[in-house]
Design a protein around this motif. Sequence first.
Motif, PDB file in Angstrom:
ATOM      1  N   ASP A 259     -35.180 -26.576 -44.067  1.00 17.12           N
ATOM      2  CA  ASP A 259     -35.038 -25.506 -43.079  1.00 17.12           C
ATOM      3  C   ASP A 259     -36.030 -25.699 -41.931  1.00 17.12           C
ATOM      4  N   PRO A 260     -35.792 -25.023 -40.793  1.00 13.01           N
ATOM      5  CA  PRO A 260     -36.721 -25.174 -39.663  1.00 13.01           C
ATOM      6  C   PRO A 260     -38.116 -24.611 -39.924  1.00 13.01           C
ATOM      7  N   TRP A 261     -38.190 -23.576 -40.770  1.00 13.09           N
ATOM      8  CA  TRP A 261     -39.486 -23.016 -41.134  1.00 13.09           C
ATOM      9  C   TRP A 261     -39.599 -22.949 -42.657  1.00 13.09           C
ATOM     10  N   ARG A 262     -40.817 -23.098 -43.184  1.00 14.80           N
ATOM     11  CA  ARG A 262     -41.028 -23.112 -44.630  1.00 14.80           C
ATOM     12  C   ARG A 262     -41.983 -21.993 -45.015  1.00 14.80           C
ATOM     13  N   ASN A 263     -41.693 -21.343 -46.121  1.00 12.26           N
ATOM     14  CA  ASN A 263     -42.562 -20.277 -46.608  1.00 12.26           C
ATOM     15  C   ASN A 263     -43.894 -20.856 -47.076  1.00 12.26           C
ATOM     16  N   THR A 264     -44.987 -20.198 -46.701  1.00 14.52           N
ATOM     17  CA  THR A 264     -46.316 -20.641 -47.134  1.00 14.52           C
ATOM     18  C   THR A 264     -47.015 -19.595 -48.000  1.00 14.52           C
ATOM     19  N   THR A 265     -46.299 -18.503 -48.342  1.00 16.76           N
ATOM     20  CA  THR A 265     -46.916 -17.371 -49.025  1.00 16.76           C
ATOM     21  C   THR A 265     -46.369 -17.218 -50.437  1.00 16.76           C
ATOM     22  N   ALA A 266     -47.256 -17.159 -51.410  1.00 16.57           N
ATOM     23  CA  ALA A 266     -46.845 -16.947 -52.800  1.00 16.57           C
ATOM     24  C   ALA A 266     -46.587 -15.466 -53.055  1.00 16.57           C
ATOM     25  N   LEU A 267     -45.742 -15.209 -54.046  1.00 17.98           N
ATOM     26  CA  LEU A 267     -45.461 -13.838 -54.454  1.00 17.98           C
ATOM     27  C   LEU A 267     -46.596 -13.306 -55.315  1.00 17.98           C
ATOM     28  N   PRO A 268     -46.794 -11.994 -55.378  1.00 21.56           N
ATOM     29  CA  PRO A 268     -46.233 -10.975 -54.487  1.00 21.56           C
ATOM     30  C   PRO A 268     -47.089 -10.857 -53.241  1.00 21.56           C
ATOM     31  N   ALA A 269     -46.525 -10.328 -52.161  1.00 21.54           N
ATOM     32  CA  ALA A 269     -47.272 -10.154 -50.921  1.00 21.54           C
ATOM     33  C   ALA A 269     -46.587  -9.087 -50.078  1.00 21.54           C
ATOM     34  N   GLU A 270     -47.310  -8.556 -49.140  1.00 21.94           N
ATOM     35  CA  GLU A 270     -46.755  -7.599 -48.187  1.00 21.94           C
ATOM     36  C   GLU A 270     -46.425  -8.269 -46.867  1.00 21.94           C
ATOM     37  N   GLN A 271     -46.876  -9.510 -46.722  1.00 19.43           N
ATOM     38  CA  GLN A 271     -46.614 -10.275 -45.509  1.00 19.43           C
ATOM     39  C   GLN A 271     -46.328 -11.725 -45.894  1.00 19.43           C
ATOM     40  N   TYR A 272     -45.274 -12.287 -45.320  1.00 24.69           N
ATOM     41  CA  TYR A 272     -44.884 -13.668 -45.613  1.00 24.69           C
ATOM     42  C   TYR A 272     -44.936 -14.480 -44.326  1.00 24.69           C
ATOM     43  N   ILE A 273     -45.572 -15.631 -44.407  1.00 23.99           N
ATOM     44  CA  ILE A 273     -45.726 -16.494 -43.238  1.00 23.99           C
ATOM     45  C   ILE A 273     -44.888 -17.750 -43.437  1.00 23.99           C
ATOM     46  N   PHE A 274     -44.029 -18.013 -42.471  1.00 24.26           N
ATOM     47  CA  PHE A 274     -43.190 -19.210 -42.461  1.00 24.26           C
ATOM     48  C   PHE A 274     -43.651 -20.099 -41.315  1.00 24.26           C
ATOM     49  N   ASP A 275     -44.155 -21.296 -41.641  1.00 24.37           N
ATOM     50  CA  ASP A 275     -44.609 -22.256 -40.634  1.00 24.37           C
ATOM     51  C   ASP A 275     -43.514 -23.281 -40.345  1.00 24.37           C
ATOM     52  N   ARG A 276     -43.634 -23.900 -39.171  1.00 20.66           N
ATOM     53  CA  ARG A 276     -42.644 -24.910 -38.805  1.00 20.66           C
ATOM     54  C   ARG A 276     -42.610 -26.050 -39.812  1.00 20.66           C
ATOM     55  N   ARG A 288     -37.575 -33.155 -27.585  1.00 22.15           N
ATOM     56  CA  ARG A 288     -38.560 -32.298 -28.254  1.00 22.15           C
ATOM     57  C   ARG A 288     -38.033 -31.874 -29.609  1.00 22.15           C
ATOM     58  N   GLN A 289     -38.891 -32.011 -30.608  1.00 23.03           N
ATOM     59  CA  GLN A 289     -38.494 -31.627 -31.958  1.00 23.03           C
ATOM     60  C   GLN A 289     -38.409 -30.110 -32.067  1.00 23.03           C
ATOM     61  N   LEU A 290     -37.362 -29.648 -32.694  1.00 18.62           N
ATOM     62  CA  LEU A 290     -37.198 -28.231 -32.979  1.00 18.62           C
ATOM     63  C   LEU A 290     -37.808 -27.927 -34.354  1.00 18.62           C
ATOM     64  N   PRO A 291     -38.166 -26.675 -34.628  1.00 18.36           N
ATOM     65  CA  PRO A 291     -38.009 -25.499 -33.773  1.00 18.36           C
ATOM     66  C   PRO A 291     -39.103 -25.429 -32.712  1.00 18.36           C
ATOM     67  N   TYR A 292     -38.836 -24.618 -31.672  1.00 20.74           N
ATOM     68  CA  TYR A 292     -39.850 -24.391 -30.653  1.00 20.74           C
ATOM     69  C   TYR A 292     -40.945 -23.448 -31.160  1.00 20.74           C
ATOM     70  N   ILE A 293     -40.532 -22.367 -31.830  1.00 19.78           N
ATOM     71  CA  ILE A 293     -41.485 -21.353 -32.295  1.00 19.78           C
ATOM     72  C   ILE A 293     -42.258 -21.893 -33.498  1.00 19.78           C
ATOM     73  N   ASP A 294     -43.575 -21.742 -33.451  1.00 18.13           N
ATOM     74  CA  ASP A 294     -44.436 -22.298 -34.502  1.00 18.13           C
ATOM     75  C   ASP A 294     -44.275 -21.581 -35.838  1.00 18.13           C
ATOM     76  N   ARG A 295     -44.173 -20.250 -35.779  1.00 19.82           N
ATOM     77  CA  ARG A 295     -44.367 -19.492 -37.014  1.00 19.82           C
ATOM     78  C   ARG A 295     -43.600 -18.177 -36.964  1.00 19.82           C
ATOM     79  N   PHE A 296     -43.089 -17.762 -38.111  1.00 20.49           N
ATOM     80  CA  PHE A 296     -42.537 -16.424 -38.284  1.00 20.49           C
ATOM     81  C   PHE A 296     -43.418 -15.680 -39.278  1.00 20.49           C
ATOM     82  N   VAL A 297     -43.726 -14.436 -38.957  1.00 18.33           N
ATOM     83  CA  VAL A 297     -44.469 -13.568 -39.863  1.00 18.33           C
ATOM     84  C   VAL A 297     -43.571 -12.399 -40.228  1.00 18.33           C
TER      85      VAL A 297
END
Length: 641
Positions: A259-276, A288-297
């Motif tokens: 996928d374009p972004w990968r989960n970096t946060t283990a369960l359980p959590a209230e916030q999940y960070i997906f990095d490129r 230019r390599q996609l994705p453009y956006i670095d991170r989803f929170v």
Amino acid sequence: MITRRLTLSLLAGAAAAPFLAPAARANAGLGEEPEPLASAVAKGDLPPMAERVPKTPRVIDLASMNRKPGAYGGTARMIIGSQKDIRFMTINGYARLIGYTQKLEFQADILERYTVEEARIYTFTLREGHRWSDGHPLTSEDFRYTWEDVILNEDLRKGGVQRELLAEGNPPRFEVVDERTVRYSWDAPNPDFLPAIAAASPVTLLLPAHYMKQFHKKYVSEDDLKAKMKAARVKKWADLHIKMSRQYRPENPDLPTLDPWRNTTALPAEQYIFDRNPYFHRVDETGRQLPYIDRFVLNISSPGIIAAKAGAGEADLQASGIDFVDYAFLKDAETRYPVKVKLWKRTLGSRVALLPNLNCSDPVWQKLLRDVRMRRALSLAINRHEINMAAFYGLGKESADTILPDSPLFKPSYSAAWSAFDPAAANRLLDELGLTERDGEGMRLLPDGRVARIVVETPGEGTLDTDVLELITDHWAKVGIPLFIKTSQREVFRNRAMGGDIIMAMWLGLDNGVPTADMNPGELAPSADSQLQWPVWGMHHLSLGQFGHAPELPEAQRLVDLLKQWKLTTTTPERAAIWQQMLAIYTDQVFSIGIVNGTLQPLLHSARMHNVPEEGLYGFEPTCYLGIYMTDTFWFGDSVS
């Protein structure tokens, strides 16, 4: 209107030409490194881009989509209602072996190319140099492991091979042709295969074998496996493997992904960070390599206040958890925060629909609801225009529960079927049914003397259902049918339907209102136990006859027979003809009572986020929410979009 080209050459006996990805760019033509990765490359912690992307990456021609090449960087915030909603990243990211274009045509994505012969022989070729998010090569071994050691393993797949991988009840023959090529072949056609791969929740053909083997009893010692089971707090090795391999809901941050972004946060959590994903296989036309956006929170919040938080500037990209009833509030937020709100069209066959349970256990109601005159009368008695104006500000389309004009299969007669407001005709049909006796308040009586009160049950997950039902209560009372609203929790709701305790439910209409002929028409036939109008018949089909029972209603059985015919087709024209027959039967028989479709879905995004389309089709299937619009091409700029 979405047009559908005949992209598959599936004439019997003829080998199809290979389906190639859009024109590929050589690695030498790649653009600059994404800034967050440049330092890692400089330190030697990460290979340069030319060694990370495939030799022939998938090139996205943004100009052809009326979009502009973007800039790297930024963090996008999204609000989710629960931990399980991290699945939105998998759906919106939409990396598939084969996916849909915005015209809902099939195209190679992760694959470099694929061929189809007679709708039964599918040959897949991977991109040379493609890698998982941890840098390990993606090869045919990943397909082999998934097929032989997972899908065919009785501990891991107690239900057997998935239905989408069966043709006339038989699984395919799987072959490894070479390191980059695999083949699936059946003796009979399997037109379900490509739609299942392109789906929002796709059939699993590909797991990272190099990672997953450490959780498989075939490849590790019993002691090692027991230690891992203890750490994961599971009692069976199969549960361990399943837990560590979830892709659709990516809860394991160590699981390599494509996928374009990968989960970096283990369960359980209230916030999940997906990095490129530094090894993602797509580039834009400038290299230019996609994705453009670095991170989803992704921040977890109570579902009931997602709209309020989005309208308070706490989201940069939000469609889930908000609805059209929130539009005015969200639009007003544009004056207070740097956000924009757009309206996309929902792909549902009806935004809400009434589903008479033809398998209900009450013998009197079962007999009545299985009589098409009852279903037609209830539909004709509804004033859809009033509902459209009151609940949707007149912006929806009053319609039966059917496909939208955006589908190439659409015919106006499907939308018009028994959906006009005609209480006089409704009264005549109810009289023909013998419901002529009334109580002192003018309500009709059932043959056994009970008041003909219909209890409509809903899962109670929003106010829209009850708002619409209150209006229908007035409409039906005028033809002598009292309506009572009952809400319950979703799981209880579904269990009561299967047990025959529900007479009628209110739920969503057809999930896919923009189908092409090459998509499975199973929603129109009893094919699953989750279908609230015939769950017992659906279970019979789903279980291959082991549970439930076949439809007693000839028209419902005809739909099942047509679905079986569709599964044997080899050409798009054959499939289109079957779709038309099924749509005609389904709407004429009013197996679900639609109200309004073509309703609008708000999409809120940061005013600095570019390449977000002004218009789009929003739905789980087949557009995968934002998926086919390629969120990896969205980008943040210094100016407003």
